[in-house]
Design a protein around this motif. Structure first.
Motif, PDB file in Angstrom:
ATOM      1  N   ARG A   3      -6.218 -12.675   2.096  1.00  0.00           N
ATOM      2  CA  ARG A   3      -7.508 -13.180   2.341  1.00  0.00           C
ATOM      3  C   ARG A   3      -8.261 -12.797   3.549  1.00  0.00           C
ATOM      4  O   ARG A   3      -7.805 -12.239   4.553  1.00  0.00           O
ATOM      5  CB  ARG A   3      -7.595 -14.484   2.167  1.00  0.00           C
ATOM      6  CG  ARG A   3      -7.184 -15.627   0.972  1.00  0.00           C
ATOM      7  CD  ARG A   3      -7.483 -17.001   0.991  1.00  0.00           C
ATOM      8  NE  ARG A   3      -6.219 -17.573   1.127  1.00  0.00           N
ATOM      9  CZ  ARG A   3      -6.229 -18.872   0.848  1.00  0.00           C
ATOM     10  NH1 ARG A   3      -7.455 -19.109   1.573  1.00  0.00           N
ATOM     11  NH2 ARG A   3      -5.564 -19.673   0.724  1.00  0.00           N
ATOM     12  N   ASP A  26     -13.545 -20.199   0.353  1.00  0.00           N
ATOM     13  CA  ASP A  26     -13.005 -18.016  -0.228  1.00  0.00           C
ATOM     14  C   ASP A  26     -12.192 -18.494  -1.149  1.00  0.00           C
ATOM     15  O   ASP A  26     -11.838 -17.855  -2.520  1.00  0.00           O
ATOM     16  CB  ASP A  26     -12.101 -17.785   0.871  1.00  0.00           C
ATOM     17  CG  ASP A  26     -13.224 -16.824   1.730  1.00  0.00           C
ATOM     18  OD1 ASP A  26     -14.458 -16.771   1.534  1.00  0.00           O
ATOM     19  OD2 ASP A  26     -12.877 -16.216   2.766  1.00  0.00           O
ATOM     20  N   LYS A  65     -14.803 -22.151   6.214  1.00  0.00           N
ATOM     21  CA  LYS A  65     -14.747 -20.207   5.609  1.00  0.00           C
ATOM     22  C   LYS A  65     -13.451 -20.264   4.605  1.00  0.00           C
ATOM     23  O   LYS A  65     -13.853 -19.953   3.403  1.00  0.00           O
ATOM     24  CB  LYS A  65     -15.089 -19.618   6.092  1.00  0.00           C
ATOM     25  CG  LYS A  65     -14.527 -17.697   5.838  1.00  0.00           C
ATOM     26  CD  LYS A  65     -15.417 -17.353   6.297  1.00  0.00           C
ATOM     27  CE  LYS A  65     -16.099 -15.557   6.051  1.00  0.00           C
ATOM     28  NZ  LYS A  65     -14.510 -15.139   5.412  1.00  0.00           N
ATOM     29  N   LYS A 111     -12.069 -18.175  -5.141  1.00  0.00           N
ATOM     30  CA  LYS A 111     -10.861 -17.178  -5.801  1.00  0.00           C
ATOM     31  C   LYS A 111     -10.002 -17.689  -7.130  1.00  0.00           C
ATOM     32  O   LYS A 111     -10.136 -17.556  -7.924  1.00  0.00           O
ATOM     33  CB  LYS A 111     -10.569 -16.612  -5.178  1.00  0.00           C
ATOM     34  CG  LYS A 111     -10.613 -15.050  -3.898  1.00  0.00           C
ATOM     35  CD  LYS A 111     -10.117 -14.999  -2.836  1.00  0.00           C
ATOM     36  CE  LYS A 111     -10.254 -14.047  -2.177  1.00  0.00           C
ATOM     37  NZ  LYS A 111     -10.221 -13.393  -0.908  1.00  0.00           N
TER      38      LYS A 111
END
Length: 289
Positions: free
Chosen positions: A192, A6, A2, A10
């Motif tokens: 994050r 992410d 995950k 980004k």
């Protein structure tokens, strides 16, 4: 995984801030730029796979135009391998830390940053994320606690004893850390989910400028190579692979034999005192520190 998704999304949105900028031709041009940066084909294809999944999610939400050509599929990527990262040899490490003349200045914090990696094998972002609370003592052994908040994987969670040559550097950093970080974070901090922080950007750029000025190759001689150095030198000193994996924080090879896999659980049988003795082996390599 995950966290990797992410990060991939980004990173891409910094290149393409709005949905309107995303098109097949624009994405293809972006992948060509990645190829020019010597990114491996597997790495680029993995990015495209992540982004395609996210794009399909946006389609389900009816946030993107479904009539346009899918931007992340059927892009031919030239098959390339990443540049081979070679360990830093002792002579080159001395060159990094011992400047050729008094007139040449280097950030003393950068030299400390490099030294921390030499004696721990830590990743750049792990070092950049260190706070005073990560320096701990247990069973009369001082160590750096790499917790899940500052490392990229569960295998990276570990306790690294502070070697004799690193103690004065860590103590100096502790005395000059008003922000709570051993190394002041960059002005742009990306937070994050899960508390992981991308704080290595500034220090990565500082290192690149420093080693390029001293004549080292771009890409091949990289900061991550200090991890390879620690692994190679500890191996030459006779330290078995299971202990090296624990100290350096690598994911264990799932293709190993059952005996080797079971031996990988040596975590709980590898006392801090023994780890301190083993990590001290690295001190013998660098008499100039």
């Amino acid at each position: 995984y995950k966290d990797e998704i992410d990060k991939g999304i980004k990173t891409f949105t910094r290149e393409f801030p709005t949905i309107q900028q995303v098109s097949y031709s624009a994405v293809k041009a972006w992948t060509r730029k990645l190829e020019d940066q010597n990114k491996a084909s597997n790495t680029i294809n993995k990015k495209l796979s992540i982004l395609n999944g996210y794009w399909q999610y946006l389609e389900e939400l009816q946030l993107v135009n479904t009539n346009q050509k899918p931007p992340f599929v059927n892009i031919n990527i030239s098959h390339t391998k990443p540049l081979e990262r070679r360990p830093w040899v002792v002579e080159d490490t001395q060159k990094l830390l011992t400047l050729p003349s008094p007139q040449i200045k280097a950030d003393p914090l950068l030299l400390s940053f490099i030294t921390v990696s030499l004696f721990t094998g830590m990743r750049l972002n792990e070092i950049a994320s260190l706070q005073t609370s990560n320096i701990q003592t247990e069973d009369n052994v001082r160590f750096i606690h790499i917790n899940r908040e500052i490392t990229k994987s569960d295998a990276g969670v570990r306790k690294i004893p502070i070697s004799s040559k690193l103690i004065p550097i860590i103590d100096a950093l502790l005395q000059n850390s008003p922000s709570g970080y051993l190394f002041p974070p960059s002005t742009r901090v990306i937070h994050r989910d899960g508390g992981e922080r991308d704080l290595g950007n500034k220090w990565g750029k500082k290192f690149e400028r420093h080693k390029t000025f001293l004549g080292f190759d771009k890409g091949v001689d990289c900061f991550h190579s200090f991890r390879h150095s620690a692994n190679v030198y500890l191996s030459k000193a006779g330290l078995d692979v299971a202990k090296r994996e624990i100290l350096i924080g690598w994911v264990r090879d799932t293709k190993k034999s059952m005996a080797e896999t079971n031996y990988g659980h040596i975590d709980i049988e590898y006392p801090l005192a023994d780890r301190r003795t083993d990590i001290e082996l690295l001190c013998q390599l660098y008499p100039f520190i």
